[in-house]
Design a protein around this motif. Structure first.
Motif, PDB file in Angstrom:
ATOM      1  N   THR A 123       0.843  -1.196   0.000  1.00  0.00           N
ATOM      2  CA  THR A 123       0.000   0.000   0.000  1.00  0.00           C
ATOM      3  C   THR A 123       0.872   1.238   0.000  1.00  0.00           C
ATOM      4  O   THR A 123       2.053   1.190   0.350  1.00  0.00           O
ATOM      5  CB  THR A 123      -0.909   0.048   1.239  1.00  0.00           C
ATOM      6  OG1 THR A 123      -0.134   0.415   2.385  1.00  0.00           O
ATOM      7  CG2 THR A 123      -1.580  -1.293   1.492  1.00  0.00           C
ATOM      8  N   ASP A 124       0.270   2.380  -0.406  1.00  0.00           N
ATOM      9  CA  ASP A 124       0.989   3.642  -0.261  1.00  0.00           C
ATOM     10  C   ASP A 124       0.864   4.122   1.178  1.00  0.00           C
ATOM     11  O   ASP A 124       0.265   3.447   2.035  1.00  0.00           O
ATOM     12  CB  ASP A 124       0.473   4.676  -1.256  1.00  0.00           C
ATOM     13  CG  ASP A 124      -0.999   5.022  -1.063  1.00  0.00           C
ATOM     14  OD1 ASP A 124      -1.551   4.745   0.025  1.00  0.00           O
ATOM     15  OD2 ASP A 124      -1.603   5.584  -1.995  1.00  0.00           O
ATOM     16  N   LYS A 129      -1.557  -0.847  -3.752  1.00  0.00           N
ATOM     17  CA  LYS A 129      -0.890  -0.583  -5.028  1.00  0.00           C
ATOM     18  C   LYS A 129      -0.514  -1.860  -5.783  1.00  0.00           C
ATOM     19  O   LYS A 129      -0.438  -1.863  -7.002  1.00  0.00           O
ATOM     20  CB  LYS A 129       0.384   0.240  -4.780  1.00  0.00           C
ATOM     21  CG  LYS A 129       0.123   1.648  -4.272  1.00  0.00           C
ATOM     22  CD  LYS A 129      -0.648   2.462  -5.303  1.00  0.00           C
ATOM     23  CE  LYS A 129      -0.867   3.894  -4.867  1.00  0.00           C
ATOM     24  NZ  LYS A 129      -1.648   4.658  -5.862  1.00  0.00           N
ATOM     25  N   ILE A 175       7.080   5.551   3.341  1.00  0.00           N
ATOM     26  CA  ILE A 175       6.593   5.819   1.988  1.00  0.00           C
ATOM     27  C   ILE A 175       5.630   4.744   1.491  1.00  0.00           C
ATOM     28  O   ILE A 175       4.875   4.961   0.549  1.00  0.00           O
ATOM     29  CB  ILE A 175       7.766   5.951   0.991  1.00  0.00           C
ATOM     30  CG1 ILE A 175       8.667   4.710   1.032  1.00  0.00           C
ATOM     31  CG2 ILE A 175       8.565   7.211   1.264  1.00  0.00           C
ATOM     32  CD1 ILE A 175       9.753   4.708  -0.037  1.00  0.00           C
ATOM     33  N   ARG A 176       5.650   3.570   2.117  1.00  0.00           N
ATOM     34  CA  ARG A 176       4.680   2.529   1.787  1.00  0.00           C
ATOM     35  C   ARG A 176       4.694   1.485   2.891  1.00  0.00           C
ATOM     36  O   ARG A 176       5.572   1.469   3.760  1.00  0.00           O
ATOM     37  CB  ARG A 176       4.978   1.875   0.432  1.00  0.00           C
ATOM     38  CG  ARG A 176       6.256   1.093   0.338  1.00  0.00           C
ATOM     39  CD  ARG A 176       6.452   0.531  -1.068  1.00  0.00           C
ATOM     40  NE  ARG A 176       6.567   1.577  -2.053  1.00  0.00           N
ATOM     41  CZ  ARG A 176       7.711   2.155  -2.414  1.00  0.00           C
ATOM     42  NH1 ARG A 176       8.851   1.749  -1.851  1.00  0.00           N
ATOM     43  NH2 ARG A 176       7.740   3.103  -3.306  1.00  0.00           N
TER      44      ARG A 176
END
Length: 509
Positions: free
Chosen positions: A398-399, A405, A484-485
């Motif tokens: 995921t973001d 994502k 960031i993720r």
């Protein structure tokens, strides 16, 4: 017993093939005293044996799989008797061109051994084995060094006739000691070509071998006459210097193969092309004989290491199509030896110097260096992708806002959700009602404070069925330490808990 001698026998076969291949270029200073050769025909004459020697590598590599190395080497040596005798009786440039064209069979036998020998050894030794076989390149050095010495005593025509005896001896050795029971592969040639011609690595390796082996051949046929005309060296001295170039490149070939077995082959290729780039720039400035020697030997180092590495990579990436791929790649290497002498000759006739040609070599080597770097990182991406797609654990990425994502095939198998069902969605779409709001708050608190969380959690499949996961969530940070993720990996442990007699909730870590 027969199998044990194949590496030695086939390497010696290559020595003989390459000895014959360069007869004309090695004896050119002597031949030109008896046969008037116009300057514009000289480059063509010395390069012409490379043409057939390159093109024939494809069928010889293929038929080495079909009939075995014994038959192909035996037939090749018998066929070479005719052009060798014809050249020994030559009296015109046309005679030399016709005979030289068919001398190419001697260079074409290279693809036979690199196709045959890996059958006798495990994969982790292919680089070393093909490197040892490649030492057969020393045949060009033997002829370049010895043929002028013999020719000063008995003349160039009689010197050429001596090769007839050598060819007959090795035809007999292959008849008696060649492996009659070599494993054969009989897939039709066009089917094999169809299976590989769209693979970008085939053409990248062809370019690399075009440069590394091509420069080896080009310098071999170009140096003897160049050193005599440009630096005023004696013919025997020029032959010895050329033999030194060949020897360095040849003996470094098994070193390159051995290193490729032990280390990352693409890293070694980066080093080889870096050396090429620098060395070609040195040669482009038309240096003194000392600097010219340094630049030429640096090219020999790059050629030797590069050749050994490439023929480690070919069977690694093309195991089932090694015969046809070896043929195509080695053909491109041979053609790489054909064009540079013609190009250098044309540039010299226009500009009066060779600088532009060497600068072109440096730029092509630099472009190849960039390609190797790209391949290296591309392989790492492919490896990561293979791990991502083949692992048995479900994975979702995921973001930082929690939007999905990427998911892997195991995710779909475990949850029933296809990729298009979940991309852009929040993982909460799969949660059950068994966990409280505080459970999720504590989970995200751990992720924010410690960068990860793991434990048991109930979720729902696409069908609505609830199941128990063992879930790991990790935060991925950038260089500044910002998240960031997030990456979640999970397995279905429902059946394991059932075997233990129930579904008592185990507190999350």
């Amino acid at each position: 017993m027969i199998k044990k001698v194949q590496l030695t026998l086939q390497t010696l076969n290559l020595v003989v093939g390459f000895m014959v291949w360069v007869i004309i270029s090695s004896l050119m200073p002597f031949i030109s005293e008896d046969i008037t050769i116009p300057p514009e025909r000289l480059a063509i004459l010395t390069a012409i044996p490379v043409v057939l020697g390159s093109i024939l590598r494809i069928p010889l590599g293929y038929y080495a799989n079909v009939f075995g190395a014994r038959v192909i080497f035996l037939v090749s040596f018998i066929l070479l008797l005719f052009p060798v005798f014809y050249i020994s009786e030559a009296s015109t440039v046309t005679d030399l061109i016709i005979g030289g064209l068919f001398l190419g069979i001697g260079g074409a036998v290279f693809s036979v051994g690199v196709t045959s020998l890996p059958k006798y050894y495990p994969k982790e030794k292919h680089g070393l084995v093909n490197g040892i076989y490649g030492v057969g390149n020393i045949g060009t050095a033997i002829t370049t060094f010895s043929a002028p010495l013999v020719a000063t005593q008995i003349g160039w025509s009689a010197t050429v006739k001596l090769y007839l005896i050598l060819l007959l001896i090795f035809a007999a050795l292959n008849f008696f000691f060649g492996d009659r029971h070599e494993v054969k592969v009989k897939t039709p040639i066009f089917e094999q070509i169809k299976g590989v011609y769209k693979n970008e690595k085939l053409w990248i390796f062809s370019l690399f071998y075009f440069i590394t082996f091509g420069s080896f051949v080009a310098f071999t046929i170009y140096l003897p006459n160049f050193l005599v005309t440009n630096f005023g060296l004696e013919k025997v001295d020029a032959g010895m210097r050329t033999a030194g170039f060949i020897a360095v490149a040849t003996f470094l070939r098994p070193v390159g193969g051995w290193l490729a077995d032990k280390l990352q082959p693409l890293i070694l290729l980066m080093g080889a092309f870096f050396v090429y780039t620098v060395a070609a720039i040195i040669l482009a400035f038309s240096p003194s004989i000392t600097l010219y020697t340094v630049g030429s030997l640096a090219i020999a180092v790059g050629a030797g290491i590069g050749n050994g590495v490439i023929f480690k990579l070919v069977p690694f990436y093309f195991n089932k199509q090694a015969g046809i791929v070896n043929g195509i790649v080695s053909m491109m290497g041979g053609l790489g030896g054909f064009f540079p002498p013609l190009l250098l000759s044309a540039i010299y006739s226009i500009t009066g110097q060779y600088s532009i040609g060497f600068m072109l070599l440096s730029q092509v080597a630099l472009a190849s260096l960039v390609l190797v770097v790209w391949m290296y990182f591309q392989d790492r991406l492919v490896l990561s992708s293979e791990v991502f797609n083949s692992t048995g654990q479900g994975i979702l990425v995921t973001d930082v806002n929690g939007k999905i994502k990427k998911v892997n095939p195991a995710f779909t198998k475990l949850t029933g959700f296809d990729e298009q069902d979940v991309i852009g969605q929040n993982p909460s779409m799969m949660k059950s009602e068994r966990q409280s709001k505080n459970f999720y708050q504590d989970m995200w608190k751990d992720i924010q404070e410690h960068g990860m969380w793991q434990g048991e959690i109930w979720n729902k499949r696409k069908s609505g069925e609830e199941y128990l996961q063992w879930l790991n969530i990790s935060a991925v940070k950038d260089d500044t330490g910002e998240n960031i993720r997030y990456v979640g990996t999970f397995t279905d442990i429902t059946s394991e808990i059932e075997k233990k007699g129930g579904f008592e909730r185990v507190p999350a870590n």
